[in-house]
Scaffold this active site. Structure first.
Site, PDB file in Angstrom:
ATOM      1  N   ARG A 247       5.421 -11.984  -0.782  1.00  0.00           N
ATOM      2  CA  ARG A 247       4.356 -12.734  -1.423  1.00  0.00           C
ATOM      3  C   ARG A 247       3.324 -13.147  -0.380  1.00  0.00           C
ATOM      4  O   ARG A 247       3.667 -13.476   0.753  1.00  0.00           O
ATOM      5  CB  ARG A 247       4.898 -14.002  -2.100  1.00  0.00           C
ATOM      6  CG  ARG A 247       5.497 -13.768  -3.482  1.00  0.00           C
ATOM      7  CD  ARG A 247       4.422 -13.430  -4.499  1.00  0.00           C
ATOM      8  NE  ARG A 247       4.957 -13.237  -5.834  1.00  0.00           N
ATOM      9  CZ  ARG A 247       5.366 -12.075  -6.310  1.00  0.00           C
ATOM     10  NH1 ARG A 247       5.329 -10.996  -5.550  1.00  0.00           N
ATOM     11  NH2 ARG A 247       5.808 -11.972  -7.553  1.00  0.00           N
ATOM     12  N   GLU A 276      -5.163 -12.650  -2.991  1.00  0.00           N
ATOM     13  CA  GLU A 276      -5.272 -11.497  -3.889  1.00  0.00           C
ATOM     14  C   GLU A 276      -6.016 -11.901  -5.165  1.00  0.00           C
ATOM     15  O   GLU A 276      -5.833 -13.014  -5.667  1.00  0.00           O
ATOM     16  CB  GLU A 276      -3.874 -10.987  -4.255  1.00  0.00           C
ATOM     17  CG  GLU A 276      -3.131 -10.371  -3.088  1.00  0.00           C
ATOM     18  CD  GLU A 276      -1.780  -9.795  -3.510  1.00  0.00           C
ATOM     19  OE1 GLU A 276      -1.642  -9.394  -4.688  1.00  0.00           O
ATOM     20  OE2 GLU A 276      -0.879  -9.742  -2.659  1.00  0.00           O
ATOM     21  N   HIS A 294      -0.521  -4.245  -2.643  1.00  0.00           N
ATOM     22  CA  HIS A 294       0.546  -4.825  -3.464  1.00  0.00           C
ATOM     23  C   HIS A 294       1.176  -3.769  -4.383  1.00  0.00           C
ATOM     24  O   HIS A 294       1.170  -3.897  -5.613  1.00  0.00           O
ATOM     25  CB  HIS A 294       0.026  -6.004  -4.295  1.00  0.00           C
ATOM     26  CG  HIS A 294       1.113  -6.946  -4.727  1.00  0.00           C
ATOM     27  ND1 HIS A 294       0.885  -8.271  -4.984  1.00  0.00           N
ATOM     28  CD2 HIS A 294       2.443  -6.756  -4.948  1.00  0.00           C
ATOM     29  CE1 HIS A 294       2.016  -8.862  -5.362  1.00  0.00           C
ATOM     30  NE2 HIS A 294       2.979  -7.950  -5.338  1.00  0.00           N
TER      31      HIS A 294
END
Length: 321
Positions: A247, A276, A294
């Site tokens: 993360r 993000e 990602h």
């Protein structure tokens, strides 16, 4: 029931749900319109991945919601306990994407050990004229075999990564909340399945000091703090290499850049970012950092497994016609 798969669902998962008599929409609704559409269309189930956020305001505003599903592992984009206290079933798919994330991490480990990420950019642009210069620049890589990999977080993904790393001849130090012995299965073609034991530790400082490579597999911390910050970088070996496919925010990005600049960190691979979908440009352009957008769970196989697992959860809870 009517289901909105706002961040998509695999064809296999959609087919399984529709075969069970449920209606599935894969239209992507913008976050600010989501409450209105859920209520107007009377959706009873919402399936998301990491893009859609399900907070208390949405849960309160959509009283017909009976199910919230997360296609993936981490559920930090959902107010899970709040939803469950409202009687909503909340579930994720923790097993479906473990292998795909672990394989991406291994790809990054190979890449940053030989600066492949940077070579892939510079060879097309400069290889014809500066071949000898680039050969010298990229001729200082390291091997994975015999090196120590520190894994922070030893759940399904961490254990899957350990199986690949052990198969490559790496040593593994696993940091977890409890000290225990974990059996790691390795399936070798022509040999079959063998078991390797990895003993976890709670001593992250010792792991940081002993590791040549480090990979993080923990959720975003509830208090927003970084797992790796300036003090943690100080404890690491000089020339350590790091991968984050967990993360954004579990690594302090400012401290990371400082550690790269000082030479403490040789290379980094990032699949996730604090901001993000708008990551910092100085991370994306740093030649010591390999980046992917990602995509840890984004394999054809993993998406099929995720969709089918979500379908199984919904059918088991709400039945079929």
């Amino acid at each position: 029931m009517k289901i909105l798969a706002n961040d998509g669902i695999s064809a296999e998962g959609k087919e399984a749900l529709e075969k069970a008599g449920h209606t599935v929409s894969t239209e992507t609704i913008e976050q600010d319109k989501l409450i209105e559409v859920i209520n107007n269309e009377n959706y009873e189930a919402l399936i998301v991945r990491s893009a859609t956020v399900v907070r208390e305001n949405l849960i309160d505003a959509c009283p017909n919601l009976k199910f919230i599903g997360r296609g993936g592992v981490g559920m930090d984009n959902i107010d899970v306990e709040y939803a469950r206290n409202k009687g909503i079933i909340v579930s994720n798919t923790p097993a479906a994407s473990s292998q795909s994330v672990a394989e991406l991490v291994m790809g990054h480990l190979f890449s940053i050990s030989r600066s492949l990420h940077d070579s892939f950019k510079n060879m097309p642009a400069n290889g014809a004229n500066d071949f000898k210069v680039l050969k010298k620049k990229y001729g200082k890589g390291v091997e994975l075999r015999g090196k120590t990999l520190g894994i922070i977080g030893f759940g399904r993904i961490g254990q899957s990564l350990a199986s690949y790393a052990l198969g490559c001849g790496m040593k593994v130090i696993a940091v977890s909340r409890e000290e225990e012995s974990v059996s790691i299965p390795l399936t070798i073609e022509g040999v079959g399945r063998i078991e390797a034991e990895v003993k976890t530790t709670t001593d992250i400082s010792a792991m940081l000091a002993a590791s040549d490579f480090i990979s993080l597999h923990v959720p975003k911390q509830k208090d927003g703090s970084a797992v790796l910050g300036a003090s943690e970088f100080d404890k690491m070996k000089d020339g350590v290499r790091i991968v984050n496919a967990a993360r954004g925010g579990v690594i302090d990005e400012d401290a990371l850049l400082a550690a790269i600049e000082s030479g403490k960190v040789a290379n980094v691979a990032l699949d996730v970012f604090e901001n993000e979908p708008n990551p910092r440009q100085d991370l994306l352009t740093n030649d010591k950092i390999a980046t992917t957008p990602h995509i840890g769970a984004a394999t054809v196989e993993a998406q099929a497994r995720i969709g089918l697992e979500l379908a199984d959860i919904i059918v088991s809870n709400f039945g079929s016609k």
